[in-house]
Design a protein around this motif. Structure first.
Motif, PDB file in Angstrom:
ATOM      1  N   ASP A  58       0.828  -1.198   0.000  1.00  0.00           N
ATOM      2  CA  ASP A  58       0.000   0.000   0.000  1.00  0.00           C
ATOM      3  C   ASP A  58       0.867   1.255   0.000  1.00  0.00           C
ATOM      4  OD1 ASP A  58      -2.652   1.410   0.394  1.00  0.00           O
ATOM      5  OD2 ASP A  58      -1.662   2.016   2.243  1.00  0.00           O
ATOM      6  N   VAL A  59       2.001   1.197   0.695  1.00  0.00           N
ATOM      7  CA  VAL A  59       2.899   2.355   0.770  1.00  0.00           C
ATOM      8  C   VAL A  59       3.434   2.714  -0.614  1.00  0.00           C
ATOM      9  CG1 VAL A  59       5.085   3.235   1.697  1.00  0.00           C
ATOM     10  CG2 VAL A  59       3.552   1.906   3.161  1.00  0.00           C
ATOM     11  N   ILE A  60       3.911   1.707  -1.355  1.00  0.00           N
ATOM     12  CA  ILE A  60       4.475   2.041  -2.677  1.00  0.00           C
ATOM     13  C   ILE A  60       3.377   2.408  -3.671  1.00  0.00           C
ATOM     14  CG2 ILE A  60       6.588   0.702  -2.357  1.00  0.00           C
ATOM     15  CD1 ILE A  60       5.363  -1.411  -4.265  1.00  0.00           C
ATOM     16  N   GLU A  61       2.193   1.831  -3.526  1.00  0.00           N
ATOM     17  CA  GLU A  61       1.086   2.219  -4.407  1.00  0.00           C
ATOM     18  C   GLU A  61       0.790   3.713  -4.231  1.00  0.00           C
ATOM     19  OE1 GLU A  61      -0.488   1.015  -6.822  1.00  0.00           O
ATOM     20  OE2 GLU A  61      -1.066  -1.076  -6.591  1.00  0.00           O
ATOM     21  N   ARG A  62       0.718   4.162  -2.981  1.00  0.00           N
ATOM     22  CA  ARG A  62       0.434   5.574  -2.719  1.00  0.00           C
ATOM     23  C   ARG A  62       1.589   6.460  -3.178  1.00  0.00           C
ATOM     24  NH1 ARG A  62       0.411   6.377   2.390  1.00  0.00           N
ATOM     25  NH2 ARG A  62       0.512   4.268   3.260  1.00  0.00           N
ATOM     26  N   TRP A  63       2.813   5.952  -3.005  1.00  0.00           N
ATOM     27  CA  TRP A  63       3.985   6.707  -3.430  1.00  0.00           C
ATOM     28  C   TRP A  63       3.980   6.913  -4.949  1.00  0.00           C
ATOM     29  CZ3 TRP A  63       9.649   4.922  -1.891  1.00  0.00           C
ATOM     30  CH2 TRP A  63      10.556   5.947  -2.220  1.00  0.00           C
ATOM     31  N   VAL A  64       3.726   5.835  -5.687  1.00  0.00           N
ATOM     32  CA  VAL A  64       3.741   5.907  -7.144  1.00  0.00           C
ATOM     33  C   VAL A  64       2.608   6.784  -7.672  1.00  0.00           C
ATOM     34  CG1 VAL A  64       3.402   4.549  -9.255  1.00  0.00           C
ATOM     35  CG2 VAL A  64       4.938   3.717  -7.475  1.00  0.00           C
ATOM     36  N   THR A  65       1.432   6.633  -7.107  1.00  0.00           N
ATOM     37  CA  THR A  65       0.284   7.383  -7.625  1.00  0.00           C
ATOM     38  C   THR A  65       0.314   8.854  -7.225  1.00  0.00           C
ATOM     39  OG1 THR A  65      -1.037   6.654  -5.731  1.00  0.00           O
ATOM     40  CG2 THR A  65      -1.205   5.367  -7.749  1.00  0.00           C
ATOM     41  N   SER A  66       0.820   9.158  -6.025  1.00  0.00           N
ATOM     42  CA  SER A  66       0.829  10.549  -5.556  1.00  0.00           C
ATOM     43  C   SER A  66       2.118  11.281  -5.896  1.00  0.00           C
ATOM     44  CB  SER A  66       0.620  10.595  -4.039  1.00  0.00           C
ATOM     45  OG  SER A  66       1.782  10.112  -3.352  1.00  0.00           O
ATOM     46  N   GLY A  67       3.203  10.524  -6.053  1.00  0.00           N
ATOM     47  CA  GLY A  67       4.507  11.135  -6.284  1.00  0.00           C
ATOM     48  C   GLY A  67       5.165  11.656  -5.025  1.00  0.00           C
ATOM     49  N   GLU A  68       4.514  11.476  -3.874  1.00  0.00           N
ATOM     50  CA  GLU A  68       5.052  11.973  -2.611  1.00  0.00           C
ATOM     51  C   GLU A  68       5.714  10.839  -1.833  1.00  0.00           C
ATOM     52  OE1 GLU A  68       2.101  14.011  -0.380  1.00  0.00           O
ATOM     53  OE2 GLU A  68       1.547  15.343  -2.032  1.00  0.00           O
ATOM     54  N   ALA A  69       6.996  10.987  -1.558  1.00  0.00           N
ATOM     55  CA  ALA A  69       7.738   9.965  -0.823  1.00  0.00           C
ATOM     56  C   ALA A  69       7.262   9.904   0.622  1.00  0.00           C
ATOM     57  CB  ALA A  69       9.233  10.266  -0.872  1.00  0.00           C
ATOM     58  N   PRO A  70       7.175   8.716   1.200  1.00  0.00           N
ATOM     59  CA  PRO A  70       6.700   8.594   2.588  1.00  0.00           C
ATOM     60  C   PRO A  70       7.757   9.065   3.590  1.00  0.00           C
ATOM     61  CG  PRO A  70       7.372   6.456   1.747  1.00  0.00           C
ATOM     62  CD  PRO A  70       7.468   7.413   0.585  1.00  0.00           C
ATOM     63  N   ASP A  71       7.353   9.963   4.477  1.00  0.00           N
ATOM     64  CA  ASP A  71       8.228  10.411   5.560  1.00  0.00           C
ATOM     65  C   ASP A  71       8.032   9.577   6.817  1.00  0.00           C
ATOM     66  OD1 ASP A  71       9.529  12.568   4.265  1.00  0.00           O
ATOM     67  OD2 ASP A  71       7.749  13.817   4.539  1.00  0.00           O
ATOM     68  N   GLU A  72       6.815   9.041   6.989  1.00  0.00           N
ATOM     69  CA  GLU A  72       6.495   8.264   8.175  1.00  0.00           C
ATOM     70  C   GLU A  72       5.627   7.069   7.792  1.00  0.00           C
ATOM     71  OE1 GLU A  72       4.536  10.751  10.987  1.00  0.00           O
ATOM     72  OE2 GLU A  72       6.133  12.274  11.042  1.00  0.00           O
ATOM     73  N   LEU A  73       5.759   6.007   8.564  1.00  0.00           N
ATOM     74  CA  LEU A  73       4.897   4.840   8.433  1.00  0.00           C
ATOM     75  C   LEU A  73       4.376   4.479   9.820  1.00  0.00           C
ATOM     76  CD1 LEU A  73       7.078   2.515   6.122  1.00  0.00           C
ATOM     77  CD2 LEU A  73       5.318   4.154   5.422  1.00  0.00           C
ATOM     78  N   ILE A  74       3.272   3.755   9.841  1.00  0.00           N
ATOM     79  CA  ILE A  74       2.752   3.228  11.103  1.00  0.00           C
ATOM     80  C   ILE A  74       2.930   1.713  11.077  1.00  0.00           C
ATOM     81  CG2 ILE A  74       0.760   3.013  12.613  1.00  0.00           C
ATOM     82  CD1 ILE A  74       1.846   5.863  12.317  1.00  0.00           C
ATOM     83  N   ALA A  75       3.605   1.188  12.100  1.00  0.00           N
ATOM     84  CA  ALA A  75       3.885  -0.249  12.180  1.00  0.00           C
ATOM     85  C   ALA A  75       3.181  -0.846  13.384  1.00  0.00           C
ATOM     86  CB  ALA A  75       5.389  -0.486  12.285  1.00  0.00           C
ATOM     87  N   GLY A  76       2.444  -1.917  13.170  1.00  0.00           N
ATOM     88  CA  GLY A  76       1.721  -2.564  14.252  1.00  0.00           C
ATOM     89  C   GLY A  76       2.522  -3.666  14.918  1.00  0.00           C
ATOM     90  N   PHE A  77       2.170  -3.969  16.158  1.00  0.00           N
ATOM     91  CA  PHE A  77       2.757  -5.092  16.871  1.00  0.00           C
ATOM     92  C   PHE A  77       1.966  -6.357  16.537  1.00  0.00           C
ATOM     93  CE2 PHE A  77       4.212  -1.471  19.292  1.00  0.00           C
ATOM     94  CZ  PHE A  77       5.486  -1.825  19.715  1.00  0.00           C
ATOM     95  N   ILE A  78       2.639  -7.483  16.513  1.00  0.00           N
ATOM     96  CA  ILE A  78       2.000  -8.735  16.119  1.00  0.00           C
ATOM     97  C   ILE A  78       0.909  -9.153  17.088  1.00  0.00           C
ATOM     98  CG2 ILE A  78       3.725 -10.143  17.309  1.00  0.00           C
ATOM     99  CD1 ILE A  78       1.862 -10.997  14.031  1.00  0.00           C
ATOM    100  N   ASP A  79       1.025  -8.750  18.368  1.00  0.00           N
ATOM    101  CA  ASP A  79       0.007  -9.132  19.356  1.00  0.00           C
ATOM    102  C   ASP A  79      -1.191  -8.178  19.353  1.00  0.00           C
ATOM    103  OD1 ASP A  79       1.041  -6.861  20.510  1.00  0.00           O
ATOM    104  OD2 ASP A  79       1.727  -7.834  22.349  1.00  0.00           O
TER     105      ASP A  79
END
Length: 481
Positions: free
Chosen positions: A430-451
């Motif tokens: 999803d991150v690269i899809e948004r990057w390619v379509t918007s042209g805006e490089a991601p500065d931040e991501l949200i990462a979840g814990f497995i639990d």
């Protein structure tokens, strides 16, 4: 009347059966491309209705293509881990088919256990195929197959891989810059010469006698003692005592502080310091973290201490020794007991020219509009995050504008590709899809814990998430600095 109804039912049933059983592969069976042998074409229903084609390119490059009935118009190729040796597609774990991508994977031109390198002995064709040729040929052939099946060339093409798959990803950005619009490279094994040196160096200390591989020098108790001491000194440096080091480079723990014999201290230093020769460091060591994890030092570096018959005592031993035996020295009897790293880089230069992907020049890839997303777990005991950082530093130093198209995210407390106590659940596709379509490089991501206990903020390198206050499982408690 009944006869007409029955006839109608037969026609409808026939159309229905044809639709469910043959339509998925209707346009695939007749595909004919140069150097392509089709072994099997099968309609499948899980996880979604699709057609799977399995075949060979040339003499022995095995591959499969998965073609969903409900195609989204795009192609996503998946990488393979270790020495591959079977048809692998890491994109399937990202839900490629469920999302409608046509997708493909390959065995890279040989059949073997993924940690067995004997297939490469005196076989340069296989080494070159494994290095990069197979993935390129399969990606291009698979796009042609998608075109033949759907009557349309993919609108966009992506690649996703981790570990050796991450190396493949970087090979595409450097060697075949027009193959993919965006590439996901996780924990990339991009410097094969350096990795082999690091693995051999650790194995020399953990298993000094290659005829006695039953027990590593460092026991699980030793590793647990080490891990507790590291965290006791460095866990709170980021403002949180949570068993996760935000940036292990800030830790200055000295293994000599442990009450352990000298040879065990030397083995620990071999991990942290990396291989050395008379000129200095040959390659990176590993950051602090992962010492007492079964999927960390327990499987990769020290080994579990319970060797399975016919298997190497640790992954480092398996990969390091087989790289040297079958790809560098081409000597199945090569041993490391008296091996020195003096002149090492010259020794591995030939095979490195095929297997490694270290070139910081990404001009062609970027000029074609390509985007490269890298990620690496700080507690990765297989491949050092420090090497990936050095590569990205070299890319940015060569051209600061490359930051628009190349981003690295470091994951605190995360093991090889995934796992560990840190947050690692990110939808990179999803991150690269948004990057390619918007042209805006991601500065931040949200990462979840497995639990599912919450999530944290990840920051594009060189920024890192700093804890402000509040719930440490809430992204709003962190900011990128």
């Amino acid at each position: 009347m009944l006869r007409r109804l029955f006839a109608c039912f037969v026609v409808i049933a026939s159309i229905s059966a044809q639709s469910s059983e043959t339509d998925a592969c209707a346009n695939v069976k007749e595909i004919s491309l140069p150097d392509l042998t089709i072994d099997m074409v099968e309609p499948l229903e899980n996880p979604v209705p699709h057609c799977k084609l399995t075949g060979k390119l040339g003499r022995e490059i095995g591959f499969s293509v998965w073609l969903p009935v409900n195609w989204n118009g795009k192609f996503l190729m998946g990488g393979g881990g270790g020495f591959v040796g079977s048809i692998q597609n890491q994109a399937l774990a990202l839900g490629a088919l469920q999302r409608g991508y046509a997708t493909a994977g390959t065995d890279t031109g040989h059949q073997a256990n993924g940690i067995d390198g004997s297939w490469a002995l005196h076989n340069l064709e296989r080494i070159v195929n494994y290095g990069h040729v197979a993935i390129h040929r399969v990606s291009e052939t698979s796009k042609h197959i998608a075109d033949s099946n759907y009557g349309k060339w993919p609108d966009r093409s992506y690649f996703a891989g981790c570990s050796n798959g991450g190396r493949q990803a970087m090979a595409f950005s450097q060697r075949y810059p027009n193959d993919f619009n965006a590439i996901i490279a996780g924990a990339p094994a991009f410097d094969f010469g350096g990795i082999a040196a690091a693995f051999v160096n650790v194995s020399q200390h953990m298993y000094p006698d290659m005829d006695n591989l039953t027990t590593p020098l460092l026991s699980s108790v030793d590793r647990s003692t080490l891990a507790k001491a590291v965290l006791a000194q460095c866990d709170a440096l980021d403002g949180l005592e949570d068993g996760i080091m935000n940036d292990p480079r800030e830790c200055d723990f000295d293994p000599a502080a442990l009450d352990l014999p000298e040879e065990k201290i030397a083995a620990i230093r071999a991990v942290y310091d990396g291989p050395q020769n008379a000129s200095g460091p040959v390659f990176h060591g590993w950051p602090f973290g992962g010492e007492d994890e079964d999927g960390g030092w327990g499987s990769w570096l020290a080994g579990p201490g319970q060797q399975t018959e016919g298997a190497p005592p640790s992954a480092a031993f398996g990969f390091g020794v087989d790289l040297m035996r079958y790809m560098v020295e081409h000597d199945p009897k090569w041993r490391y007991e008296d091996f020195s790293f003096d002149g090492y880089r010259e020794r591995v230069a030939v095979v490195e020219s095929v297997l490694s992907a270290k070139d910081p020049n990404l001009d062609e890839f970027r000029q074609a509009g390509g985007k490269l997303l890298l990620y690496h777990g700080w507690s990765d005991s297989a491949l050092s995050a420090l090497a990936t950082i050095d590569y990205v530093d070299a890319v940015y130093a060569r051209d600061p504008a490359a930051r628009d198209d190349v981003r690295l995210f470091l994951l605190p407390g995360v093991s090889h590709c995934a796992g560990g106590p840190g947050p690692w659940m990110v939808d990179y596709l999803d991150v690269i899809e948004r990057w390619v379509t918007s042209g805006e490089a991601p500065d931040e991501l949200i990462a979840g814990f497995i639990d599912e206990s919450g999530s944290r903020r990840l920051c594009a390198y060189p920024a890192k998430a700093s804890f402000i206050e509040g719930n440490d499982r809430n992204p709003s408690s962190f900011e990128c600095r």
